[in-house]
Motif scaffolding. Structure first.
Motif, PDB file in Angstrom:
ATOM      1  N   VAL A   1       0.840  -1.210   0.000  1.00  0.00           N
ATOM      2  CA  VAL A   1       0.000   0.000   0.000  1.00  0.00           C
ATOM      3  C   VAL A   1       0.872   1.257   0.000  1.00  0.00           C
ATOM      4  O   VAL A   1       0.680   2.171  -0.813  1.00  0.00           O
ATOM      5  CB  VAL A   1      -0.947  -0.007   1.222  1.00  0.00           C
ATOM      6  N   HIS A   2       1.861   1.301   0.882  1.00  0.00           N
ATOM      7  CA  HIS A   2       2.760   2.462   0.953  1.00  0.00           C
ATOM      8  C   HIS A   2       3.491   2.654  -0.367  1.00  0.00           C
ATOM      9  O   HIS A   2       3.622   3.773  -0.865  1.00  0.00           O
ATOM     10  CB  HIS A   2       3.783   2.268   2.074  1.00  0.00           C
ATOM     11  N   SER A   3       3.970   1.553  -0.919  1.00  0.00           N
ATOM     12  CA  SER A   3       4.761   1.644  -2.148  1.00  0.00           C
ATOM     13  C   SER A   3       3.910   2.145  -3.299  1.00  0.00           C
ATOM     14  O   SER A   3       4.324   3.032  -4.058  1.00  0.00           O
ATOM     15  CB  SER A   3       5.350   0.273  -2.495  1.00  0.00           C
ATOM     16  N   LYS A   4       2.706   1.589  -3.429  1.00  0.00           N
ATOM     17  CA  LYS A   4       1.841   2.001  -4.541  1.00  0.00           C
ATOM     18  C   LYS A   4       1.568   3.490  -4.479  1.00  0.00           C
ATOM     19  O   LYS A   4       1.529   4.176  -5.505  1.00  0.00           O
ATOM     20  CB  LYS A   4       0.540   1.203  -4.510  1.00  0.00           C
ATOM     21  N   ALA A   5       1.382   3.985  -3.265  1.00  0.00           N
ATOM     22  CA  ALA A   5       1.132   5.419  -3.110  1.00  0.00           C
ATOM     23  C   ALA A   5       2.332   6.230  -3.597  1.00  0.00           C
ATOM     24  O   ALA A   5       2.182   7.282  -4.215  1.00  0.00           O
ATOM     25  CB  ALA A   5       0.832   5.739  -1.646  1.00  0.00           C
TER      26      ALA A   5
ATOM     27  N   PHE B   1       4.571   5.286  -5.867  1.00  0.00           N
ATOM     28  CA  PHE B   1       4.917   5.102  -7.273  1.00  0.00           C
ATOM     29  C   PHE B   1       3.851   5.649  -8.219  1.00  0.00           C
ATOM     30  O   PHE B   1       4.001   5.549  -9.444  1.00  0.00           O
ATOM     31  CB  PHE B   1       5.099   3.611  -7.593  1.00  0.00           C
ATOM     32  N   THR B   2       2.787   6.207  -7.666  1.00  0.00           N
ATOM     33  CA  THR B   2       1.705   6.701  -8.515  1.00  0.00           C
ATOM     34  C   THR B   2       2.253   7.636  -9.595  1.00  0.00           C
ATOM     35  O   THR B   2       3.037   8.543  -9.301  1.00  0.00           O
ATOM     36  CB  THR B   2       0.676   7.466  -7.656  1.00  0.00           C
ATOM     37  N   GLY B   3       1.846   7.363 -10.830  1.00  0.00           N
ATOM     38  CA  GLY B   3       2.267   8.248 -11.913  1.00  0.00           C
ATOM     39  C   GLY B   3       3.501   7.755 -12.644  1.00  0.00           C
ATOM     40  O   GLY B   3       3.817   8.240 -13.722  1.00  0.00           O
TER      41      GLY B   3
ATOM     42  N   ALA C   1       5.968  -1.063 -11.066  1.00  0.00           N
ATOM     43  CA  ALA C   1       4.794  -1.774 -10.536  1.00  0.00           C
ATOM     44  C   ALA C   1       5.130  -2.328  -9.169  1.00  0.00           C
ATOM     45  O   ALA C   1       6.290  -2.620  -8.869  1.00  0.00           O
ATOM     46  CB  ALA C   1       4.389  -2.908 -11.472  1.00  0.00           C
ATOM     47  N   MET C   2       4.123  -2.452  -8.357  1.00  0.00           N
ATOM     48  CA  MET C   2       4.277  -3.027  -7.015  1.00  0.00           C
ATOM     49  C   MET C   2       3.320  -4.200  -6.907  1.00  0.00           C
ATOM     50  O   MET C   2       2.108  -4.047  -7.102  1.00  0.00           O
ATOM     51  CB  MET C   2       3.944  -1.968  -5.968  1.00  0.00           C
ATOM     52  N   VAL C   3       3.842  -5.361  -6.605  1.00  0.00           N
ATOM     53  CA  VAL C   3       3.035  -6.580  -6.589  1.00  0.00           C
ATOM     54  C   VAL C   3       3.072  -7.201  -5.201  1.00  0.00           C
ATOM     55  O   VAL C   3       4.145  -7.319  -4.596  1.00  0.00           O
ATOM     56  CB  VAL C   3       3.591  -7.581  -7.632  1.00  0.00           C
ATOM     57  N   LEU C   4       1.903  -7.582  -4.723  1.00  0.00           N
ATOM     58  CA  LEU C   4       1.833  -8.348  -3.473  1.00  0.00           C
ATOM     59  C   LEU C   4       2.130  -9.797  -3.823  1.00  0.00           C
ATOM     60  O   LEU C   4       1.412 -10.414  -4.635  1.00  0.00           O
ATOM     61  CB  LEU C   4       0.430  -8.230  -2.861  1.00  0.00           C
ATOM     62  N   GLY C   5       3.181 -10.344  -3.245  1.00  0.00           N
ATOM     63  CA  GLY C   5       3.532 -11.720  -3.605  1.00  0.00           C
ATOM     64  C   GLY C   5       4.595 -12.283  -2.695  1.00  0.00           C
ATOM     65  O   GLY C   5       5.219 -11.557  -1.917  1.00  0.00           O
ATOM     66  N   ASP C   6       4.779 -13.583  -2.837  1.00  0.00           N
ATOM     67  CA  ASP C   6       5.735 -14.293  -1.997  1.00  0.00           C
ATOM     68  C   ASP C   6       6.872 -14.790  -2.877  1.00  0.00           C
ATOM     69  O   ASP C   6       6.629 -15.521  -3.856  1.00  0.00           O
ATOM     70  CB  ASP C   6       5.029 -15.475  -1.320  1.00  0.00           C
ATOM     71  N   LEU C   7       8.090 -14.395  -2.522  1.00  0.00           N
ATOM     72  CA  LEU C   7       9.224 -14.764  -3.373  1.00  0.00           C
ATOM     73  C   LEU C   7       9.425 -16.269  -3.439  1.00  0.00           C
ATOM     74  O   LEU C   7      10.133 -16.764  -4.316  1.00  0.00           O
ATOM     75  CB  LEU C   7      10.490 -14.042  -2.906  1.00  0.00           C
ATOM     76  N   ARG C   8       8.815 -17.007  -2.520  1.00  0.00           N
ATOM     77  CA  ARG C   8       8.948 -18.468  -2.543  1.00  0.00           C
ATOM     78  C   ARG C   8       8.082 -19.096  -3.632  1.00  0.00           C
ATOM     79  O   ARG C   8       8.096 -20.304  -3.797  1.00  0.00           O
ATOM     80  CB  ARG C   8       8.567 -19.042  -1.171  1.00  0.00           C
TER      81      ARG C   8
END
Ligand SMILES: C[S@@+](CC[C@H](N)C(=O)[O-])C[C@H]1O[C@@H](n2cnc3c(N)ncnc32)[C@H](O)[C@@H]1O
Length: 245
Positions: free
Chosen positions: A96-100, A102-104, A109-116
């Protein structure tokens, strides 16, 4: 370290050496969070510049956390505005913080995910929109792999990334050393107990890649921009960059 309600920063800082330390080993007794974070950021910046010099223009930052200054896209796009970056973190608050932030910026892109879960991540729509997996890219895993135990098949996950990316791609990692106390495993706020590894173990994570000189080294010694002071220095973390042949 809690920045705000529900927003936790996972630190590798420590207060004391552990019984695992060799008696004559340099130790990390005076380690603090801010210094550790700076050291990893500085390494990441040098590694981004190295990758750019190899012609790489697309980056994945696994376990990117909450962006501060000198993030991968800031460094990459400063030098090469066309560079594309996908950040990945398993912490919804970091996303959430990152997306805010990187707007514009359409090349981030910011993706919610698990590196595993490499297959799932690399199939992600946003990842596919940003990146061309047929071309070399750089995968960063800075100050995160020491939260993943071997029992989660970290080696298998890294091998899957290796096999999925184009020849000439790079893997960039920094990792807490065996001289760092696993204090976070005792911290009730920690959701990721620390799993320190030795240089040999870190090198083992990069099986099938070609290590870029100087190999797996104390993080300050990975291609420093100015001479690193000699003599016993705290070995808190290792760093390495490796190339997929
Ligand atoms: C110490 S922070 C490092 C942040 C950033 N890489 C840096 O150097 O400043 C570790 C981050 O890894 C994330 N993380 C931990 N385990 C993860 C996993 N399995 N998949 C993705 N992210 C993970 C945490 O949520 C946290 O944001």
């Amino acid at each position: 370290m809690e920045l705000a309600k529900g927003v936790t920063v996972h630190s590798i800082s420590t207060a004391a050496p552990t019984p695992r330390m060799a008696p004559d080993a340099p130790f990390a007794a005076d380690m603090d969070y801010a210094d550790a974070a700076r050291t990893h950021r500085d390494f990441a910046r040098r590694a981004v510049q190295y990758c750019l010099n190899q012609g790489i223009r697309q980056f994945v930052d696994l376990g990117s956390g909450i962006p501060t200054v000198g993030t991968v896209h800031e460094v990459a796009q400063y030098h090469q505005p066309e560079a594309r970056v996908v950040y990945v973190d398993s912490d919804p608050a970091a996303v959430v913080h990152s997306k805010a932030m990187f707007t514009g910026n359409e090349r981030v892109a910011m993706v919610l995910g698990d590196l595993r879960e490499p297959e799932r991540l690399l199939a992600n729509t946003e990842v596919r929109q940003q990146l061309d997996l047929g071309k070399p890219l750089a995968i960063f895993a800075v100050a995160v792999l020491h939260f993943i135990p071997d029992s989660d098949d970290l080696g298998g996950a890294l091998a899957a990334y290796r096999d999925a990316i184009a020849p000439g791609s790079h893997m960039v990692i920094s990792h807490g050393s065996e001289y760092v106390a696993p204090m976070w495993s005792d911290d009730a706020r920690s959701i990721h107990p620390l799993v320190p590894r030795t240089t040999q173990q870190v090198a083992g994570l990069l099986a099938g890649f070609d290590l870029v000189e100087p190999g797996v080294v104390p993080i300050q010694q990975w291609r420093p921009e100015s001479p690193v002071p000699t003599g016993p220095a705290p070995v808190r973390s290792y760093a390495a960059v490796a190339r997929r042949p």
